[in-house]
Design a protein around this motif. Structure first.
Motif, mmCIF file in Angstrom:
data_model
loop_
_atom_site.group_PDB
_atom_site.id
_atom_site.type_symbol
_atom_site.label_atom_id
_atom_site.label_comp_id
_atom_site.label_asym_id
_atom_site.label_seq_id
_atom_site.Cartn_x
_atom_site.Cartn_y
_atom_site.Cartn_z
ATOM 1 N N SER A 94 -15.979 -20.550 -8.846
ATOM 2 C CA SER A 94 -16.825 -21.748 -8.751
ATOM 3 C C SER A 94 -18.237 -21.446 -8.259
ATOM 4 C CB SER A 94 -16.172 -22.780 -7.818
ATOM 5 O OG SER A 94 -15.958 -22.227 -6.532
ATOM 6 N N VAL A 95 -18.479 -20.240 -7.782
ATOM 7 C CA VAL A 95 -19.807 -19.871 -7.275
ATOM 8 C C VAL A 95 -20.281 -18.604 -7.977
ATOM 9 C CG1 VAL A 95 -21.163 -19.175 -5.266
ATOM 10 C CG2 VAL A 95 -19.386 -20.907 -5.012
ATOM 11 N N LYS A 96 -21.433 -18.691 -8.613
ATOM 12 C CA LYS A 96 -22.010 -17.519 -9.270
ATOM 13 C C LYS A 96 -22.686 -16.637 -8.220
ATOM 14 C CE LYS A 96 -22.889 -19.633 -13.783
ATOM 15 N NZ LYS A 96 -23.921 -19.976 -14.790
ATOM 16 N N GLY A 97 -22.568 -15.347 -8.418
ATOM 17 C CA GLY A 97 -23.211 -14.419 -7.498
ATOM 18 C C GLY A 97 -22.263 -13.730 -6.552
ATOM 19 N N VAL A 98 -21.005 -14.205 -6.473
ATOM 20 C CA VAL A 98 -20.004 -13.552 -5.623
ATOM 21 C C VAL A 98 -19.292 -12.503 -6.467
ATOM 22 C CG1 VAL A 98 -17.918 -13.834 -4.235
ATOM 23 C CG2 VAL A 98 -19.694 -15.594 -4.190
ATOM 24 N N SER A 99 -19.443 -11.245 -6.104
ATOM 25 C CA SER A 99 -18.884 -10.159 -6.905
ATOM 26 C C SER A 99 -17.474 -9.760 -6.482
ATOM 27 C CB SER A 99 -19.799 -8.930 -6.830
ATOM 28 O OG SER A 99 -19.913 -8.474 -5.489
ATOM 29 N N HIS A 100 -17.143 -9.986 -5.210
ATOM 30 C CA HIS A 100 -15.829 -9.541 -4.724
ATOM 31 C C HIS A 100 -15.457 -10.323 -3.471
ATOM 32 C CE1 HIS A 100 -12.459 -6.804 -4.104
ATOM 33 N NE2 HIS A 100 -12.834 -6.677 -2.839
ATOM 34 N N ILE A 101 -14.147 -10.566 -3.301
ATOM 35 C CA ILE A 101 -13.645 -11.210 -2.087
ATOM 36 C C ILE A 101 -12.376 -10.494 -1.657
ATOM 37 C CG2 ILE A 101 -12.426 -12.958 -3.470
ATOM 38 C CD1 ILE A 101 -12.871 -14.902 -1.104
ATOM 39 N N LEU A 231 -16.786 -11.558 1.735
ATOM 40 C CA LEU A 231 -17.324 -11.726 0.387
ATOM 41 C C LEU A 231 -18.514 -10.798 0.184
ATOM 42 C CD1 LEU A 231 -15.942 -14.559 1.180
ATOM 43 C CD2 LEU A 231 -17.325 -15.502 -0.662
ATOM 44 N N PHE A 232 -18.663 -10.305 -1.041
ATOM 45 C CA PHE A 232 -19.810 -9.480 -1.419
ATOM 46 C C PHE A 232 -20.579 -10.205 -2.515
ATOM 47 C CE2 PHE A 232 -16.779 -6.638 0.464
ATOM 48 C CZ PHE A 232 -17.542 -5.722 1.171
ATOM 49 N N VAL A 233 -21.907 -10.144 -2.436
ATOM 50 C CA VAL A 233 -22.741 -10.843 -3.413
ATOM 51 C C VAL A 233 -23.466 -9.833 -4.302
ATOM 52 C CG1 VAL A 233 -23.051 -12.807 -1.879
ATOM 53 C CG2 VAL A 233 -24.735 -10.973 -1.860
ATOM 54 N N ASP A 234 -23.878 -10.279 -5.491
ATOM 55 C CA ASP A 234 -24.579 -9.407 -6.435
ATOM 56 C C ASP A 234 -26.022 -9.162 -6.012
ATOM 57 O OD1 ASP A 234 -22.423 -9.086 -8.258
ATOM 58 O OD2 ASP A 234 -22.808 -11.094 -9.038
ATOM 59 N N ASP A 235 -26.682 -10.232 -5.528
ATOM 60 C CA ASP A 235 -28.110 -10.159 -5.197
ATOM 61 C C ASP A 235 -28.304 -10.546 -3.737
ATOM 62 O OD1 ASP A 235 -30.832 -10.200 -5.042
ATOM 63 O OD2 ASP A 235 -31.154 -11.678 -6.630
ATOM 64 N N ASP A 240 -28.563 -16.550 1.280
ATOM 65 C CA ASP A 240 -28.492 -17.893 1.876
ATOM 66 C C ASP A 240 -28.092 -18.972 0.862
ATOM 67 O OD1 ASP A 240 -29.015 -17.198 4.534
ATOM 68 O OD2 ASP A 240 -31.169 -17.133 4.164
ATOM 69 N N PRO A 241 -28.684 -18.989 -0.353
ATOM 70 C CA PRO A 241 -28.230 -19.971 -1.342
ATOM 71 C C PRO A 241 -26.758 -19.810 -1.718
ATOM 72 C CG PRO A 241 -30.354 -19.075 -1.993
ATOM 73 C CD PRO A 241 -29.886 -18.269 -0.831
ATOM 74 N N VAL A 242 -26.299 -18.559 -1.837
ATOM 75 C CA VAL A 242 -24.893 -18.320 -2.163
ATOM 76 C C VAL A 242 -24.003 -18.793 -1.012
ATOM 77 C CG1 VAL A 242 -23.149 -16.538 -2.613
ATOM 78 C CG2 VAL A 242 -25.368 -16.411 -3.745
ATOM 79 N N ARG A 243 -24.427 -18.532 0.229
ATOM 80 C CA ARG A 243 -23.649 -19.001 1.382
ATOM 81 C C ARG A 243 -23.476 -20.510 1.362
ATOM 82 N NH1 ARG A 243 -23.023 -21.681 5.814
ATOM 83 N NH2 ARG A 243 -24.818 -22.903 5.154
ATOM 84 N N THR A 256 -18.437 -20.696 6.832
ATOM 85 C CA THR A 256 -18.978 -19.535 6.121
ATOM 86 C C THR A 256 -20.206 -19.032 6.865
ATOM 87 O OG1 THR A 256 -18.243 -20.463 4.002
ATOM 88 C CG2 THR A 256 -19.826 -18.652 3.920
ATOM 89 N N VAL A 257 -20.201 -17.757 7.225
ATOM 90 C CA VAL A 257 -21.286 -17.168 8.002
ATOM 91 C C VAL A 257 -21.818 -15.939 7.271
ATOM 92 C CG1 VAL A 257 -21.932 -16.128 10.217
ATOM 93 C CG2 VAL A 257 -20.223 -17.950 10.153
ATOM 94 N N THR A 258 -23.136 -15.787 7.257
ATOM 95 C CA THR A 258 -23.730 -14.592 6.651
ATOM 96 C C THR A 258 -23.681 -13.438 7.645
ATOM 97 O OG1 THR A 258 -25.964 -15.059 7.432
ATOM 98 C CG2 THR A 258 -25.321 -16.028 5.316
ATOM 99 N N VAL A 259 -23.766 -12.228 7.119
ATOM 100 C CA VAL A 259 -23.759 -11.042 7.985
ATOM 101 C C VAL A 259 -25.005 -11.040 8.871
ATOM 102 C CG1 VAL A 259 -24.946 -9.558 6.305
ATOM 103 C CG2 VAL A 259 -23.393 -8.540 7.980
ATOM 104 N N GLU A 260 -26.101 -11.636 8.375
ATOM 105 C CA GLU A 260 -27.326 -11.699 9.170
ATOM 106 C C GLU A 260 -27.153 -12.624 10.373
ATOM 107 O OE1 GLU A 260 -30.594 -12.811 6.723
ATOM 108 O OE2 GLU A 260 -30.619 -10.915 5.605
ATOM 109 N N LYS A 261 -26.408 -13.689 10.199
ATOM 110 C CA LYS A 261 -26.165 -14.629 11.296
ATOM 111 C C LYS A 261 -25.206 -14.038 12.321
ATOM 112 C CE LYS A 261 -26.547 -18.684 13.278
ATOM 113 N NZ LYS A 261 -27.831 -19.136 13.869
ATOM 114 N N LYS A 262 -24.178 -13.362 11.843
ATOM 115 C CA LYS A 262 -23.183 -12.799 12.749
ATOM 116 C C LYS A 262 -23.774 -11.681 13.598
ATOM 117 C CE LYS A 262 -18.496 -10.921 12.945
ATOM 118 N NZ LYS A 262 -17.287 -10.531 12.174
ATOM 119 N N PHE A 263 -24.658 -10.873 12.983
ATOM 120 C CA PHE A 263 -25.293 -9.771 13.715
ATOM 121 C C PHE A 263 -26.797 -10.027 13.784
ATOM 122 C CE2 PHE A 263 -21.397 -8.129 11.840
ATOM 123 C CZ PHE A 263 -20.780 -7.536 12.940
#
Length: 411
Positions: A94-101, A231-235, A240-243, A256-263
């Motif tokens: 359902s979300v474009k840009g997610v390459s792997h989970i 989750l891993f993203v393509d770009d 942030d938009p994918v999150r 849902t938290v980005t790696v930038e927010k967590k660290f």
């Protein structure tokens, strides 16, 4: 032939020009441009390289995005169980840009040997785990191969292995606190099949990668339950938009938290490099530009009689200004040539021979990483050339104020 270019070329090729009073000043101007381009190239290459290298290392251990339950504590240990039976797993269609989970779990443990012990976080992973990053970090042995069956194989960091004096093929006893505090700790004998070194000591001294089935059994979870999703993203630029899309397409009890927010502290620290790069570029262009301005003023002063003769013969101010701008352009290009030659030589030497080490406790990497791209190199050269040339338009305006009669008499 272009008249202005012809005159400028004759000036440059003349022996008198090379041994004139202005020659040392012009050489200083060329050297300033060369040094400036070297410093700017190294700053950009190492600054961006350091950013990307640190980011990749943080992502290797955590993914780009993390999905967990709201209310989980801030510790690095999984606080609750999430079912793998989700609409977004194993593919986030359902979300474009997610390459792997992938589903993972973490738990505090203590590795104990006959002489030493070490507190670690055991990260349990399954058959869906993305090993791409660790392939690069592997220094000894092999990566674990997990199936649906239990496996005691683990991937240990070189930092922990050295502290415990163990190596590939050794067995380590790992103690886990039982959920029932009245019972003895659970002990799992893990076999070391691989040793990795990411160079990011903050993670290397913390994580041991094991099979998730052991943690599921210790936590009394079902076989289809995990601690959180990575989750891993393509770009990466669209993180942030994918999150936001991922958050909107997951159950309301999930966060849902980005790696930038967590660290956040780590990523705030590496953004300083971007500001430093802009500052260095600005200073170097100003220094190079002012040196070229000085050189051009001396050159104009030295050629005052020539300017007067050209005006007396009917040349307009802009024509004469163009002669000196052509001359200055040659000098700028000469400085850029030597700057690129030396700068790229230094960067390529560092890229392939790693002659400049860094302290991993401070920079999270063991050597200065280098990022090379034809795009930023071309942009840097074109931008430097244009800005320096624009700065030279101001001193060339002096030519308009020179009187032909006084110029011809000038000594």
């Amino acid at each position: 032939m272009n008249f202005e270019y012809f005159i400028a070329k004759r000036i440059i090729d003349s022996k008198a020009y090379k041994s004139s009073v202005s020659a040392p000043i012009i050489k200083i101007g060329i050297a300033a441009i060369a040094i400036g381009i070297i410093v700017m190239m190294i700053s950009i290459a190492t600054g961006i390289g350091l950013q990307q290298k640190i980011r990749d290392k943080v992502v290797a251990f955590n993914g780009h995005l993390m999905i967990s339950k709201f209310g989980d504590n801030n510790s690095q240990e999984s606080d609750g169980a999430l079912s793998l039976d989700q609409d977004f797993y194993p593919e986030f269609k359902s979300v474009k840009g997610v390459s792997h989970i992938q589903g993972v779990a973490t738990k505090f443990g203590i590795i104990r040997t006959e002489t030493d012990f070490e507190a670690v976080i055991v990260k349990g992973v399954g058959t869906d785990y993305k090993w791409d990053y660790f392939q690069e970090y592997l220094v000894k042995g092999k990566l674990p191969e997990y199936t649906d069956a239990y496996s005691e194989d683990v991937l240990l960091s070189e930092y922990i292995a050295n502290r415990l004096h163990v190596t590939v093929g050794d067995t380590i006893q790992t103690y886990f606190v039982n959920n029932d505090y009245n019972k003895q700790p659970r002990i799992i004998p893990y076999k070391i099949v691989g040793i990795y070194n990411s160079g990011f000591q903050e993670f290397d001294k913390t994580y041991v990668i094991s099979h998730i089935k052991h943690l599921q059994r210790i936590n009394k979870w079902e076989k289809d339950q995990v601690g959180h999703f990575e989750l891993f993203v393509d770009d990466y630029s669209q993180l942030d938009p994918v999150r936001e899309q991922v958050y909107q397409n997951t159950p309301p009890e999930f966060n849902t938290v980005t790696v930038e927010k967590k660290f956040e502290s780590i990523f705030e620290w590496i953004t300083i490099f971007v500001k430093n790069i802009y500052g260095i570029i600005g200073i170097m262009i100003l220094v190079a530009g002012f040196n070229m301005v000085t050189g051009l003023l001396v050159l104009i002063l030295e050629r005052t009689q020539m300017i007067g003769i050209l005006k007396a013969l009917g040349s307009n101010n802009w024509t004469i200004r163009k002669i000196f701008l052509y001359n200055a352009s040659y000098l700028i290009i000469l400085g850029l040539f030597w700057g690129n030659l030396i700068g790229l030589g230094i960067l390529l030497t560092q890229k392939y021979f790693k002659i400049f080490p860094l302290d991993p406790n401070v920079y999270y990497v063991s050597e200065a990483p280098v990022y090379l791209s034809i795009t930023y190199i071309a942009a840097l050269n074109i931008g430097t050339f244009i800005l320096c040339l624009l700065m030279l338009l101001i001193p060339s305006y002096i030519i308009t104020k020179i009187s032909p009669v006084k110029a011809i008499r000038f000594e």
